[in-house]
Design a protein around this motif. Structure first.
Motif, PDB file in Angstrom:
ATOM      1  N   GLY A 190     133.547 -27.758  48.268  1.00 43.84           N
ATOM      2  CA  GLY A 190     134.152 -28.700  49.202  1.00 43.84           C
ATOM      3  C   GLY A 190     134.082 -30.155  48.756  1.00 43.84           C
ATOM      4  N   GLU A 192     135.518 -33.342  46.648  1.00 45.14           N
ATOM      5  CA  GLU A 192     136.939 -33.619  46.481  1.00 45.14           C
ATOM      6  C   GLU A 192     137.356 -33.953  45.066  1.00 45.14           C
ATOM      7  OE1 GLU A 192     137.561 -36.390  49.615  1.00 45.14           O
ATOM      8  OE2 GLU A 192     138.299 -34.809  50.924  1.00 45.14           O
TER       9      GLU A 192
ATOM     10  N   ALA B 190     137.604 -25.910  53.273  1.00 44.05           N
ATOM     11  CA  ALA B 190     137.170 -26.643  52.081  1.00 44.05           C
ATOM     12  C   ALA B 190     136.157 -25.854  51.274  1.00 44.05           C
ATOM     13  CB  ALA B 190     136.571 -27.988  52.492  1.00 44.05           C
ATOM     14  N   SER B 191     135.453 -24.974  51.928  1.00 47.06           N
ATOM     15  CA  SER B 191     134.342 -24.316  51.265  1.00 47.06           C
ATOM     16  C   SER B 191     134.765 -23.054  50.519  1.00 47.06           C
ATOM     17  CB  SER B 191     133.281 -23.985  52.306  1.00 47.06           C
ATOM     18  OG  SER B 191     132.159 -23.471  51.688  1.00 47.06           O
ATOM     19  N   GLU B 455     132.722 -31.122  59.001  1.00 46.19           N
ATOM     20  CA  GLU B 455     132.547 -29.763  58.507  1.00 46.19           C
ATOM     21  C   GLU B 455     131.953 -29.773  57.094  1.00 46.19           C
ATOM     22  OE1 GLU B 455     136.053 -27.346  58.227  1.00 46.19           O
ATOM     23  OE2 GLU B 455     134.844 -25.557  57.911  1.00 46.19           O
ATOM     24  N   ARG B 456     132.501 -30.639  56.241  1.00 41.37           N
ATOM     25  CA  ARG B 456     132.060 -30.662  54.852  1.00 41.37           C
ATOM     26  C   ARG B 456     130.578 -30.993  54.765  1.00 41.37           C
ATOM     27  NH1 ARG B 456     135.905 -33.937  52.612  1.00 41.37           N
ATOM     28  NH2 ARG B 456     134.708 -35.808  53.013  1.00 41.37           N
ATOM     29  N   TYR B 457     130.177 -32.069  55.453  1.00 38.64           N
ATOM     30  CA  TYR B 457     128.784 -32.493  55.334  1.00 38.64           C
ATOM     31  C   TYR B 457     127.843 -31.510  56.019  1.00 38.64           C
ATOM     32  CZ  TYR B 457     130.721 -36.835  53.565  1.00 38.64           C
ATOM     33  OH  TYR B 457     131.397 -37.754  52.819  1.00 38.64           O
ATOM     34  N   ASN B 459     128.228 -28.226  56.149  1.00 41.40           N
ATOM     35  CA  ASN B 459     128.048 -27.117  55.209  1.00 41.40           C
ATOM     36  C   ASN B 459     127.207 -27.524  54.014  1.00 41.40           C
ATOM     37  OD1 ASN B 459     129.419 -25.216  56.644  1.00 41.40           O
ATOM     38  ND2 ASN B 459     131.391 -25.626  55.673  1.00 41.40           N
ATOM     39  N   GLN B 460     127.496 -28.710  53.467  1.00 38.56           N
ATOM     40  CA  GLN B 460     126.778 -29.112  52.258  1.00 38.56           C
ATOM     41  C   GLN B 460     125.320 -29.409  52.563  1.00 38.56           C
ATOM     42  OE1 GLN B 460     129.049 -32.309  50.537  1.00 38.56           O
ATOM     43  NE2 GLN B 460     130.620 -30.923  49.754  1.00 38.56           N
ATOM     44  N   ASP B 548     133.526 -21.125  56.080  1.00 44.23           N
ATOM     45  CA  ASP B 548     134.748 -21.648  56.681  1.00 44.23           C
ATOM     46  C   ASP B 548     134.907 -21.188  58.122  1.00 44.23           C
ATOM     47  OD1 ASP B 548     135.472 -23.035  54.469  1.00 44.23           O
ATOM     48  OD2 ASP B 548     136.735 -21.451  53.640  1.00 44.23           O
TER      49      ASP B 548
END
Lengths: 367, 675
Positions: A190, A192, B190-191, B455-457, B459-460, B548
């Protein structure tokens, strides 16, 4: 501008080119683009590496083409570059004012039979192939545990975090490489761009990373000088016989092949190695290519080939290109064609191996 | 001391570079070009910079920098025109300005709002540059402190602003934000790349919706339609004399607020990965929370303009830090900026980690060119604001088709497909009903903007945190609960508690009367159905792509609980309750046109575009709209249509853009612009 003009015109042009005999350039049969606008389609956004590459070449190309047309880079991002490539597949040759720039990220979905791919590399005419390389690096403490020649055996127990853009992208090559070296790497998906991956490394969250050569030179070299990052290996380059040798940009770094050789459990032959090599070859030594659409006459191909050769022959080319592109071959003519062939064909067994691996390891099913 | 010894000579060199007549000339040229582009909503710095790129090759570095920075710097200044005068968020940087700026324009105070905004912009820009001059030398280690958990907390802090903007019924605001988040998750995850609410058969949705379309759809379209239905000018009062001077005085009276918001702008701008999309909301939230009298917010409080506008120009300066120091662009325009810098001169300036060491003078030149561009741009804008503000006195039926043309063109720049227009229309419809039933549109937009980073942060941070915990419990705790995270948690909690307590008095979109029970209930049921569908769609994502799945399922669950609570409340409340707010009941007397016939005009434009292409459709639309809806003569309508078409073609030609083609273009080859 793009206009899907009459098949008739195109076929007449092909016919006339065929009748006059192919490499017509020397006879003054080059196409003249005076007063025209060449549209260079890049299937990515304004922000990526392909944009950088095209923006570098566009003004030079404009100077080198007969008639000095304006060269405009048009960005058509979407669906991991397959949208722009599909669009270009439908473009018919008109007057040589539409060209396309593909990248490794366009090649990989094609090789992996992504369902979104409706383009066929075989239909297009390559006029330039630009290569690049990649460098893997580690934080200083972990690099200290490496054995002789980059031996990774001692790192087998380490928990690695790697910032990745996705397993089916160019990241497939490093991800498979980590796995072959027996490292336990958890990819954090994820991010970019590779720049974000480097930032994650700098923040100490990721502890393994790779960058393509030009980004390594500009982004990681200062970290190496500051002692926070240590280069481990460069993927390598291909020699004339198709062997992986040291990357000429980084002659002091071992190639991945050397590192694999000295690491326990990593084989430089067999299915896994063949698969890695096939996808490395597809993704790096001919990473970015320029195409004319299907049906382009030889005169047009020769004109563009000549123009890129003229760009390469500029006295200042070495100077202005090193910083932007690294020291990599910028291939034209037959060499570009060979590069294209090796970049868009992988043996069935390698493809099957990678699709299986993607499915088992990441649950990615491409259908 | 070392630092000062290094900085002062570089600063000196930088000013010597900037203060050359030809450099100033290029700067002014860039500013003027930037203003021309920035005035049109949706066309930000990306369009402008791509335009300049071909000229950058081999240009003298300082001149090229001046030209580019002049252009980029003033876009967040000039897009204020659209936000204040038309209620159209010109770019992500001026969304919050709409909330109070547009009501001020409606009250006849457009010039005052504009000049207050410009004065704040100017101050923010200068403050940002001054701050950066010192901070940039120490910035690198500080920026690196912001790891993924910190970024996640800032995102959550941004989301907590929903509390203030939720409106009279807090649950409605929360559900609106959740729906915004869910709309933001549409497309490829994104994942793991799992599809959410989209299919490969409709490639448009796979990449998700773009902010420009959602912003225009949620704010601009409902306002345009609402104004059209009333058939009068935007401003229902005569302009107040000398408005622009009042605005500057307003700014001076609130200079401390302006300074605090500038500080917020620089700090959030500095952090890579968040970009500027939240800055104005956080600044707006801060403005409201610290104000004593909150009753006027949403219906034209000048402080609601000063806060966000101070922050969004300061943010541009802050955004230079990740760009210059790390080579990581904070925004799309910064990405082009990086590649353009490489084209300058001999390519000796390399944006990235070595910038400070090798090119400190250029770094300072960039910072102060940015500040100078702000000064020049603001002066031009203030000078122009009195005149441009008169636009609000034009009968809206004459303005609307032109605005719609611009908005459609801007939306089409998102992906250059006819689907852009369909998406704009669809989101616009949602926006119209949210406005009608008093569902917070700012909350929806905040949710949408922060959906991807949240969402990205999440998950990460979860992945990296889990890895740290595997290594040791303490190491994990240290990573997840760093001092910065704890401070941010405290700030967020205070902000939520204070916000919810105050939310009832703050009506970000004005007061709304209640009508019958049926219409609000139907809208709630439709929203619930969409959320339910999203829940189901996410829940069927298989296990291997669970990264996701988790986020949309979680958000949809909250939204469903909220919807259920609202349903219960609706059943138990009388018809007069705020929960049944319906603008249709309130505006019944002032509306001279019904909703559906007004919408039908735009639907017709959309359908005609799909059939014969945008330009043909637009020509017919302009002609008929002016003749029939605005009631002008055929000659007037024809002149108007010709003018409109000429204008849009000139703009597209300059920017080297095409128009949406229709079915017709599949069969017939037509010359540009009809392609």
């Amino acid at each position: 501008m793009i206009s899907k003009t009459k098949r008739l015109m195109a076929s007449v042009a092909v016919l006339s080119a065929a009748m006059t005999g192919a490499p017509a350039l020397a006879d003054g049969h080059a196409i003249d683009l005076e007063g025209k606008t060449v549209e260079w389609i890049i299937p990515f956004s304004e922000t990526g590496g392909s944009a950088k590459w095209a923006n570098f070449y566009a003004p030079l190309l404009s100077e080198a083409l007969p008639g000095n047309p304006t060269v405009v880079v048009t960005f058509m991002p979407g669906a991991g570059s397959t949208k722009g490539a599909n669009f270009f597949q439908d473009v018919e040759y008109d007057d040589g004012t539409t060209i396309f720039g593909s990248s490794g990220s366009t090649q990989f979905p094609y090789l992996l039979s992504d369902p979104r791919v409706r383009y066929e590399y075989g239909d297009w005419n390559v006029v330039l192939a630009s290569g690049t390389g990649g460098v893997a690096y580690l934080p200083a403490d972990l690099a200290g545990q490496l054995g002789e020649g980059g031996d990774a055996t001692a790192l087998a127990g380490e928990d690695f975090i790697y910032g990745s853009q996705g397993a089916t992208r160019l990241d497939l090559v490093p991800l498979l490489a980590w796995e072959m070296l027996g490292l336990q790497v958890e990819p954090v998906f994820g991010i970019e761009g590779r720049g974000d991956g480097r930032l994650m490394f700098e923040r100490g969250e990721a502890n393994i990373d790779y960058q393509t050569s030009s980004s390594y030179l500009s982004g990681v070299t200062p970290l190496v000088e500051a002692g926070t990052a240590v280069p481990w290996f460069a993927f390598g380059a291909l020699d004339d016989a198709g062997n992986i040798v040291r990357d000429p940009t980084f002659p002091d770094m071992p190639s991945f092949k050397e590192v694999c050789d000295v690491t326990d459990g990593c084989e430089t032959s067999g299915k896994q190695w063949d698969a890695w090599k096939a996808f490395f070859v597809a993704g790096f030594p001919a990473q970015k290519m320029v195409f004319l659409p299907a049906g382009a006459p030889d005169a047009a191909i020769a004109t563009y080939t000549q123009a890129f050769e003229d760009v390469k022959a500029r006295a200042d080319f070495a100077e202005i290109s090193t910083a932007r592109l690294g020291v990599y071959p910028q291939l034209t003519g037959a060499a570009a064609q060979t590069a294209l062939d090796s970049a868009t064909v992988v043996p069935e067994a390698s493809k099957a191996y990678v699709t299986g691996w993607l499915k088992d390891r990441y649950g990615v099913v491409l259908e | 001391m070392d630092v000062i010894a290094m900085a002062l000579p570089a600063l000196n060199d930088a000013f010597a570079m900037i203060l050359q007549p030809h450099v100033v000339g290029y700067l002014v040229l860039g500013v003027v070009m930037g203003l021309c582009i920035g005035v049109f909503p949706g066309l930000g710095g990306i369009a402008g910079l791509s335009l300049l790129l071909p000229f950058m090759f081999g240009m003298e570095p300082v001149s090229g920098l001046a030209l580019m920075i002049g252009m980029v710097a003033v876009v967040p200044t000039s897009d204020t025109f659209a936000s204040v005068l038309m209620g159209i968020p010109g770019s992500s940087a001026s969304q919050a300005t709409v909330l109070d700026g547009f009501p001020m324009a409606k009250k006849g105070q457009a010039a005052r709002a504009l000049s207050a905004a410009f004065a704040s912009s100017l101050f923010g820009g200068l403050f940002g540059a001054a701050f950066l001059t010192v901070f940039i030398l120490a910035a690198r280690p500080i920026v690196l402190l912001f790891q993924t958990p910190e970024l996640l907390m800032i995102t959550i802090f941004g989301l907590s602003m929903v509390g203030i903007l939720a409106g009279r019924v807090a649950i409605k605001g929360i559900v609106a934000a959740c729906v915004g988040i869910l709309v933001g998750t549409i497309g490829e995850g994104a994942s793991s790349g799992a599809l959410r609410m989209s299919t490969y058969n409709l490639p448009y949705l796979v990449d998700g919706l773009k902010l420009v379309i959602v912003g225009l759809g949620v704010f601009a379209i409902p306002e345009i339609i609402a104004l059209l239905r009333q058939d009068k000018a935007i401003s229902d009062r005569a302009n107040l004399g000398g408005g622009w001077l009042v605005g500057v005085k307003d700014w001076w009276a609130n200079r401390w607020l302006s300074m605090r918001c500038s500080l917020i702008g620089v700090i959030v701008g500095v952090i890579p990965g968040l970009g500027g999309s939240v800055v104005d909301w956080i600044a707006y939230g801060h403005t409201v929370q610290t104000a004593k009298d909150k009753t006027q917010f949403g219906s034209g409080d000048v402080r609601g303009v000063i806060g966000p506008e101070s922050s969004n120009n300061a943010k541009e300066g802050g955004g230079l830090v990740p760009t210059l120091l790390f080579g990581i662009p904070g925004s799309g325009s910064m990405a082009i900026f990086i590649s353009a810098v490489a084209l300058l001169g001999t390519g000796s300036i390399e944006v990235g980690p070595s910038m400070l060491k090798n090119n400190l003078d250029f770094t300072y030149a960039i910072v102060w060119l940015l500040a100078s561009a702000n000064v020049v741009g603001t002066l031009i804008c203030i000078a122009a604001s009195g005149g441009i503000a008169r636009l609000t006195n034009i009968r809206f039926a004459l303005l609307a088709p032109f605005l719609f043309m611009i908005i459609a063109f801007a939306a089409f720049q998102s992906r250059q497909e006819i689907w852009d227009l369909v998406a704009l229309f669809g989101i616009g419809l949602l926006g119209i009903f949210m406005r009608r039933f008093d569902w917070s549109r700012p909350a929806f937009l905040i949710g949408f903007v922060l959906s991807a980073p949240a969402e990205r942060y999440t998950n990460q941070a979860y992945q990296i945190g889990a890895s740290r915990f595997r290594r040791g419990f303490e190491e994990g705790l240290e990573y997840v609960f760093s001092p910065i995270v704890i401070i941010l948690i405290v700030i967020t909690l205070i902000s939520v508690v204070v916000g919810l307590r105050q939310a009832k008095t703050i009506q970000a979109e004005g007061d709304v009367a209640s009508g019958s029970k049926r219409a609000p209930l139907v809208f709630l049921l439709i929203l619930s159905a969409y959320v339910g569908l999203t829940y189901w769609n996410a829940a069927i994502i298989p296990d291997f792509a669970r990264m996701d799945r988790v986020f949309p399922v979680f958000v949809a669950t909250i939204a469903l609980i909220g919807c259920a609570l609202l349903l219960v409340q609706m059943m138990r409340s009388p018809e007069t309750s705020a929960i049944f707010a319906d603008r249709e009941a309130q505006e019944a007397s002032s509306n001279t046109h019904a909703l559906w016939p007004t919408l039908a005009w735009f639907a017709a434009l959309l359908i005609a575009s799909a059939l014969v292409g945008f330009i043909f459709a637009l020509a017919v639309f302009l002609l008929l709209f002016i003749r029939i809806r605005a009631g002008k003569s055929w000659a007037y309508a024809a002149t108007y249509a010709a003018g409109g078409i000429t204008f849009i073609c000139a703009m597209a030609w300059t920017l080297n853009r095409d128009f949406p083609p229709g079915l017709l273009q599949n069969y017939v080859d037509l010359p540009w612009p009809l392609t």
